[in-house]
Enzyme design. Sequence first.
Site, short mmCIF file in Angstrom:
data_model
loop_
_atom_site.label_atom_id
_atom_site.label_comp_id
_atom_site.label_asym_id
_atom_site.label_seq_id
_atom_site.Cartn_x
_atom_site.Cartn_y
_atom_site.Cartn_z
N ASP A 179 0.91 -1.14 0.00
CA ASP A 179 0.00 0.00 0.00
C ASP A 179 0.95 1.19 0.00
OD1 ASP A 179 -1.41 2.31 0.91
OD2 ASP A 179 -3.04 0.99 1.47
N HIS A 180 1.05 1.89 -1.11
CA HIS A 180 2.16 2.86 -1.21
C HIS A 180 2.04 3.99 -0.19
CE1 HIS A 180 -0.55 5.28 -3.78
NE2 HIS A 180 0.26 6.29 -3.55
N HIS A 242 -5.83 2.85 1.41
CA HIS A 242 -5.02 3.95 1.92
C HIS A 242 -5.62 4.60 3.19
CE1 HIS A 242 -3.07 3.31 -1.81
NE2 HIS A 242 -3.81 4.11 -2.55
C1 BG6 Z 1 -3.92 5.14 -6.03
C2 BG6 Z 1 -5.31 5.31 -6.52
O1 BG6 Z 1 -3.82 3.99 -5.22
O2 BG6 Z 1 -3.54 6.28 -5.26
C3 BG6 Z 1 -5.42 6.59 -7.36
O3 BG6 Z 1 -5.67 4.20 -7.32
C4 BG6 Z 1 -4.92 7.76 -6.57
O4 BG6 Z 1 -6.77 6.81 -7.76
C5 BG6 Z 1 -3.55 7.49 -5.98
O5 BG6 Z 1 -4.86 8.87 -7.46
C6 BG6 Z 1 -3.15 8.60 -5.04
O6 BG6 Z 1 -1.81 8.44 -4.66
P1 BG6 Z 1 -0.91 9.68 -4.25
O7 BG6 Z 1 0.38 9.06 -3.81
O8 BG6 Z 1 -0.80 10.55 -5.44
O9 BG6 Z 1 -1.65 10.35 -3.13
#
Ligand code: BG6
Length: 487
Positions: A179-180, A242
Site C-alpha cells: 500500500d504505497h 489507503h
Molecule cells: C492510487 C489510486 O492507489 O492512489 C489513485 O488508485 C490515486 O486513484 C492514488 O490517485 C493517489 O496516490 P498519491 O500518492 O498521489 O496520493
Amino acid sequence: MVSQVVPVEPFDLVVFGATGDLAQRKLIPALYHRLADGQMPDTARIIGVARTAIGREEFRAMASKALETHVAAADLTDDLRRRFLDCVDFVRLDVTGDEGWDALREALGRDENRVHAFYMSVAPRFFGSIALGIRKAGLAEGNVRIVVEKPLGHDLESAQALNRQLGKCFSETQIYRIDHYLGKETVQNLMALRFANTLFEPLWNAQYIDHVQITVAENVGIAGRGPYYDTIGAMRDMVQNHLLQLVCLTAMEPPAQFEPDAVRDEKLKVLKALEPLVDPAQVVRGQYRANGESGSYRQDAQNPDSHTESFIALKLGVSNWRWAGVPFYLRTGKRLRNRLSEIVVHFRKVPHSIFQGDHSHLHSNVLAIRLQPDEGITLSVTIKDPGPGGMRLTDTQLDMSFSSGLKRPVHRMPDAYERLVMDVIRGDQTLFMRGDEVEAAWRWSDRVIGGWQGQEAPHPYDAGSSGPEDALMLMHRDGRRWREIAT
Ligand code: BG6
C-alpha cells in the site's frame, strides 16, 4: 558527513509488466534514486519482463526515457544513468503461457543466496499464473520474495481467493503486499511522532481527543482510466486501503517493537474494532460535475448514467477502550479544490477557562500531520496576544515543514516506492500489509458498500470545489466542520 544510507545486498529484481505505467513512472525512477544515493549496489540487476516484442537495448532505451521524464534534471547525470542502465536487462515472456520462463531462469542465474524479488506490476488477474509460473520454473527456491499491489481483490471473497492463490505458491513471509501510502515519509513520521515522543501518547485517547479528520483530496480527475475507475469508485480505490491504513496508524496501540508482526497485529486489532456503518447518513457519496474547463465525471468515465462515486465522506468509530465515542471523519475525492492529504487530530477544549472575556473564537489544539504537499506537522496552540491591552488570547501555529525544519536540509523527499522496494530487498515486511489485514479491511468495506446498493445516485459537486454539500452536513450535524481544502 556520515552517509545516512545503508547499502542493501546485491539482488535481482524481476519486474513483470515492466513496460507498463507503474514500472516506468515509479519503479525505475525509484531504483535510480537508490543507486544514486549509494543504496543499490552496481551488481544489482533489474530484469524487466513483458510480452512486448522488444530486446534488452530497446528496454534500456525505454528505461532511459522514463528517467528523463520522471527524475529531476538536476538529479540525472550521464554517469549515473549509464551505471543504472548497465543493471537493466529484459526478458520477453507472456505470463499466460509456458514460453520465456527458461530465458528468465537463464537471466537469473543459480546463486540461491542472492535475493530474488518478483514484482507483479500487472493486473491482479495475472498474479495467480505468475506465482505458479515462478514455482513451475523452479525459481521459487532460495531467497525469494514476491510483491503485489492493489487492487487486492474487489471484495472480501475475491481478496480471500487471491490470498489462497498466492498462499499455494509462497509463504506469508515471502508475500509483500504494497500500500504505497505506508511508504510515504510522513506516514512513517506519524509512528515516530506517536511512539518516539512522550508528548502526545498520554493525550492520544478519548479523554483528550474530540475527533480525528483524515482527508485525501486530489485535484486530478479520472480521465485516462475512466472506464476502469467506474467499476470501482472512491470507496474501493482509496478508503478500503489507503485511508483505512491511515486510520490504523493513528488509532493503533503502541506495538512492542517496530517489527513486522508486532505492527501488523496492532493494525489488525483496529480494523476488527471498526464499528459497522449501519446509519446511511454516516456515508456521503459524491460525483463531480462539469465546471468551467473541467468535464464531468460521467464524461471522463464514458458512462452517462454512472452511479459510481468519485468522492466519499464517512464517519466511523473505533470500538475499543481508547477510542470509544471519538468520531473519525474520512473524506477523499477526485477533482477537488486542491491536492491535500492530512491527518488532523482535534483535541478537546480545556475543561474550564480561567481567562475572562469571550474566547469562543478560539480553537482547541489541533495537530495536523500533512502528508502532501509540503510534508510536515503543524500544532495550533492558544497564546497571549503579544503587547499591552490586558490578557487577550489568540491562536497561533507551530509549523514544521520537513523540507525546512531540519538541521540537515532535505534536498528531496524520497518517493514511497524507494523505501518500499528497498524494504523488499532487505526482507522487512513492517510497511506491507498482511493477508488478514487486507481481508479485515474488505470485511468492513463490503458492509459499507452493501449499505448503499440500490440507493440514490451520488450527490453532484462542482469540479474544483470541496465536495458535495451533504459532506459538510455530515460534520455540521455534530457541531464540527471540516478543515478547509485551501487553494
Ligand atoms: C492510487 C489510486 O492507489 O492512489 C489513485 O488508485 C490515486 O486513484 C492514488 O490517485 C493517489 O496516490 P498519491 O500518492 O498521489 O496520493
